[in-house]
Design a protein around this motif. Structure first.
Motif, PDB file in Angstrom:
ATOM      1  N   UNK A  43     -38.220 -12.390  44.085  1.00  0.00           N
ATOM      2  CA  UNK A  43     -38.052 -10.965  44.469  1.00  0.00           C
ATOM      3  C   UNK A  43     -36.899 -10.173  43.652  1.00  0.00           C
ATOM      4  N   UNK A  44     -35.909 -11.164  43.040  1.00  0.00           N
ATOM      5  CA  UNK A  44     -34.522 -10.581  42.501  1.00  0.00           C
ATOM      6  C   UNK A  44     -35.102  -9.929  41.288  1.00  0.00           C
ATOM      7  N   UNK A  45     -34.098  -8.767  41.123  1.00  0.00           N
ATOM      8  CA  UNK A  45     -34.139  -7.846  40.110  1.00  0.00           C
ATOM      9  C   UNK A  45     -32.812  -7.509  39.378  1.00  0.00           C
ATOM     10  N   UNK A  46     -31.589  -8.298  39.892  1.00  0.00           N
ATOM     11  CA  UNK A  46     -30.408  -8.371  39.511  1.00  0.00           C
ATOM     12  C   UNK A  46     -29.678  -8.978  40.204  1.00  0.00           C
ATOM     13  N   UNK A  47     -28.357  -9.706  39.676  1.00  0.00           N
ATOM     14  CA  UNK A  47     -27.381 -10.156  40.515  1.00  0.00           C
ATOM     15  C   UNK A  47     -26.271 -10.070  39.715  1.00  0.00           C
ATOM     16  N   UNK A  48     -25.027 -10.007  40.314  1.00  0.00           N
ATOM     17  CA  UNK A  48     -23.743  -9.984  39.824  1.00  0.00           C
ATOM     18  C   UNK A  48     -22.710 -10.672  40.694  1.00  0.00           C
ATOM     19  N   UNK A  49     -21.901 -11.576  39.955  1.00  0.00           N
ATOM     20  CA  UNK A  49     -21.032 -12.312  40.756  1.00  0.00           C
ATOM     21  C   UNK A  49     -19.574 -12.091  40.069  1.00  0.00           C
ATOM     22  N   UNK A  50     -18.652 -11.749  40.976  1.00  0.00           N
ATOM     23  CA  UNK A  50     -17.310 -11.792  40.799  1.00  0.00           C
ATOM     24  C   UNK A  50     -16.612 -13.024  41.337  1.00  0.00           C
ATOM     25  N   UNK A  51     -15.715 -13.576  40.454  1.00  0.00           N
ATOM     26  CA  UNK A  51     -15.336 -15.063  40.910  1.00  0.00           C
ATOM     27  C   UNK A  51     -13.397 -14.729  40.825  1.00  0.00           C
ATOM     28  N   UNK A  52     -13.048 -15.409  41.953  1.00  0.00           N
ATOM     29  CA  UNK A  52     -11.518 -15.190  42.168  1.00  0.00           C
ATOM     30  C   UNK A  52     -10.944 -16.614  41.858  1.00  0.00           C
ATOM     31  N   UNK A  53      -9.569 -16.432  41.750  1.00  0.00           N
ATOM     32  CA  UNK A  53      -8.896 -18.036  41.442  1.00  0.00           C
ATOM     33  C   UNK A  53      -8.976 -18.944  42.752  1.00  0.00           C
ATOM     34  N   UNK A  62     -29.602  -7.892  44.097  1.00  0.00           N
ATOM     35  CA  UNK A  62     -30.784  -6.741  44.325  1.00  0.00           C
ATOM     36  C   UNK A  62     -32.232  -7.249  44.444  1.00  0.00           C
ATOM     37  N   UNK A  63     -32.827  -7.022  45.270  1.00  0.00           N
ATOM     38  CA  UNK A  63     -34.350  -7.405  45.259  1.00  0.00           C
ATOM     39  C   UNK A  63     -35.125  -6.223  45.619  1.00  0.00           C
ATOM     40  N   UNK A  64     -36.400  -6.584  45.047  1.00  0.00           N
ATOM     41  CA  UNK A  64     -37.389  -5.475  45.566  1.00  0.00           C
ATOM     42  C   UNK A  64     -38.481  -5.968  46.609  1.00  0.00           C
ATOM     43  N   UNK A 186     -42.954   2.530  51.251  1.00  0.00           N
ATOM     44  CA  UNK A 186     -43.115   2.134  49.803  1.00  0.00           C
ATOM     45  C   UNK A 186     -42.156   1.057  49.495  1.00  0.00           C
ATOM     46  N   UNK A 187     -42.495   0.511  48.160  1.00  0.00           N
ATOM     47  CA  UNK A 187     -41.449  -0.643  47.677  1.00  0.00           C
ATOM     48  C   UNK A 187     -40.153  -0.137  47.536  1.00  0.00           C
ATOM     49  N   UNK A 188     -39.269  -0.874  47.999  1.00  0.00           N
ATOM     50  CA  UNK A 188     -37.721  -0.458  47.804  1.00  0.00           C
ATOM     51  C   UNK A 188     -36.685  -1.293  47.416  1.00  0.00           C
ATOM     52  N   UNK A 189     -35.486  -1.203  46.764  1.00  0.00           N
ATOM     53  CA  UNK A 189     -34.617  -1.924  46.386  1.00  0.00           C
ATOM     54  C   UNK A 189     -33.746  -2.245  47.415  1.00  0.00           C
ATOM     55  N   UNK A 190     -33.475  -3.436  47.732  1.00  0.00           N
ATOM     56  CA  UNK A 190     -32.491  -3.688  48.863  1.00  0.00           C
ATOM     57  C   UNK A 190     -31.325  -4.468  47.947  1.00  0.00           C
ATOM     58  N   UNK A 191     -30.089  -3.993  48.613  1.00  0.00           N
ATOM     59  CA  UNK A 191     -28.887  -4.772  48.016  1.00  0.00           C
ATOM     60  C   UNK A 191     -28.252  -5.492  49.269  1.00  0.00           C
ATOM     61  N   UNK A 225     -16.322 -22.984  37.765  1.00  0.00           N
ATOM     62  CA  UNK A 225     -16.793 -23.972  38.705  1.00  0.00           C
ATOM     63  C   UNK A 225     -17.711 -23.630  39.808  1.00  0.00           C
ATOM     64  N   UNK A 226     -18.845 -23.901  39.658  1.00  0.00           N
ATOM     65  CA  UNK A 226     -19.798 -23.175  40.928  1.00  0.00           C
ATOM     66  C   UNK A 226     -20.381 -24.151  41.719  1.00  0.00           C
ATOM     67  N   UNK A 227     -19.908 -24.474  42.710  1.00  0.00           N
ATOM     68  CA  UNK A 227     -20.265 -25.354  44.003  1.00  0.00           C
ATOM     69  C   UNK A 227     -20.544 -24.719  45.092  1.00  0.00           C
ATOM     70  N   UNK A 228     -21.296 -23.288  45.021  1.00  0.00           N
ATOM     71  CA  UNK A 228     -21.437 -22.433  46.207  1.00  0.00           C
ATOM     72  C   UNK A 228     -22.882 -22.925  46.916  1.00  0.00           C
ATOM     73  N   UNK A 229     -23.488 -23.934  46.334  1.00  0.00           N
ATOM     74  CA  UNK A 229     -25.172 -24.118  46.768  1.00  0.00           C
ATOM     75  C   UNK A 229     -26.112 -23.245  46.309  1.00  0.00           C
ATOM     76  N   UNK A 230     -25.896 -22.571  45.465  1.00  0.00           N
ATOM     77  CA  UNK A 230     -27.004 -21.770  44.772  1.00  0.00           C
ATOM     78  C   UNK A 230     -26.780 -21.424  43.378  1.00  0.00           C
ATOM     79  N   UNK A 231     -28.056 -21.124  42.642  1.00  0.00           N
ATOM     80  CA  UNK A 231     -27.914 -20.871  41.411  1.00  0.00           C
ATOM     81  C   UNK A 231     -27.912 -19.242  40.889  1.00  0.00           C
ATOM     82  N   UNK A 232     -27.411 -18.901  40.121  1.00  0.00           N
ATOM     83  CA  UNK A 232     -27.412 -17.220  39.844  1.00  0.00           C
ATOM     84  C   UNK A 232     -27.912 -17.151  38.370  1.00  0.00           C
TER      85      UNK A 232
END
Length: 381
Positions: A43-53, A62-64, A186-191, A225-232
């Motif tokens: 259902x994903x329509x967009x994803x943004x990832x901010x990574x810190x040190x 965002x999913x519809x 109605x269909x809606x975008x949820x963040x 290094x992504x060891x969060x347990x999810x793929x983006x």
């Protein structure tokens, strides 16, 4: 008189009892079960990832969705396995006031062979013996399997197990479960926004020194290094340079704020666009990228050729330090050799450089690059 008194009171008592029964029946009526909906990365329509040190990532997804009106239980799967549930925030982009969160749960009782066995303790399943399905009852799974077959007790592994179904509370992936009150049909975008552990980044620089030791070709790399347990997938990637203050007992060791000076950004044609953000520097990748779980990814940060440098020889000669126990000066102290550059637009740079390791190479007489040293640089405006 007593008879008349009794006849008058009895109907009143019966009426009162009838009213109490009716009222009590209405109050005790069970609440209707909420509608159930499931949402995955499909259902994903967009994803943004901010990574810190500091082993931290901020995920905004965002999913519809199409939700029924009223109370709904939404199972929001495919989130990071190292999610910090207390940081989750969900909002409807169509009408923020039309979607309210009543309850929030984080379900992480994940499906595995052992968990499946544990859920069937005291219950009957089937095992395949010589091509025949034989019923057995699981008695215990502590340190191994104990089961009953017929009137006998066994402790060895019975063989191929057949389960009648999956328990309702076992999930294949970590899942957020919300009880929502929805007014938008109605269909809606949820963040959904949350913090997760298991994500970090660092910078590495490679400098190739020319024959005269006067110029370098500089390349900068960001290692994620992504060891969060999810793929983006196709994520908008941003990096924060600076040490974010975090609460000691909740997230980890104290890391104070580091104040960085503002500086002029590199042109937008660079792989990353830099901007000053609060007291940090924010680097935004100018294209989407996929961050796979359990993956180390390198992305180009900058490339600058023919950057002027100066070679310096430094000797630290503090007399109170460089003396023997007899008071005589030590004469064999080594001289430090440094390569110095200015981070300016005139030198084909000008973008604030995040801290990292800079490694220097130089070609020998037959043109082969040789490693001649490395050093750590701090956040450089």
């Amino acid at each position: 008189m007593k008879t008349k008194f009794f006849l008058i009171i009895a109907p009143l008592a019966l009426a009162a009892a009838f009213l109490l029964t009716m009222t009590g029946g209405e109050a005790a009526a069970p609440q209707e079960k909420p509608y159930e909906r499931a949402s995955s990365a499909d259902d994903q329509e967009g994803v943004s990832v901010t990574v810190y040190n500091s082993n931290l990532g901020l995920v905004k997804e965002i999913r519809r969705l199409t939700l029924p009106e009223g109370v709904t239980e939404l199972k929001f799967s495919d989130v990071a396995g190292h999610i910090m549930p207390q940081t989750v925030h969900i909002v409807s982009l169509a009408d923020p006031a039309g979607l309210n969160v009543l309850e929030q749960n984080y379900e992480y009782d994940l499906l595995s062979p052992q968990k499946l066995l544990d859920k069937f303790v005291g219950k009957e399943i089937k095992v395949v013996r010589d091509g025949v399905e034989v019923p057995i009852t699981i008695l215990s799974t502590n340190g191994g399997i104990v089961y009953r077959m017929g009137d006998r007790i066994f402790t060895d592994h019975p063989g191929k197990l057949i389960f009648p179904g999956l328990p309702e509370n076992l999930l294949p992936n970590p899942t957020l479960v919300w009880r929502l009150e929805n007014q938008i049909t109605r269909p809606q975008k949820v963040e959904a926004t949350y913090l997760t552990g298991g994500m970090s980044w660092k910078s590495d620089y490679v400098a190739v020194l020319d024959k005269e030791d006067q110029k370098i070709d500089l390349t900068g790399w960001v290692t994620l290094d992504n060891r969060s347990g999810a793929t983006f997938k196709n994520a908008k990637l941003k990096l924060v340079a600076g040490d974010v203050h975090r609460v000691l007992d909740q997230y980890g060791p104290y890391e104070g704020l580091r104040k960085l000076e503002a500086a002029e950004a590199k042109p937008a044609s660079a792989p990353f666009k830099e901007e000053s953000f609060f007291e940090y520097h924010l680097y935004s990748l100018q294209r989407p990228t996929t961050l796979k779980d359990n993956q180390t990814k390198q992305v180009a940060l900058l490339t600058a050729n023919q950057v002027p440098v100066k070679k310096r020889f430094l000797y630290y000669g503090a007399q109170h330090f460089y003396r023997t126990q007899y008071g005589m000066p030590i004469t064999n102290q080594k001289i430090g050799v440094y390569v110095e550059l200015a981070n300016t637009k005139e030198n084909r740079l000008g973008m604030p450089l995040p801290k990292g390791t800079l490694r220097v190479y130089k070609a020998d007489s037959d043109g082969s690059l040789q490693f001649i040293g490395e050093d750590q640089i701090d956040h450089t405006p």
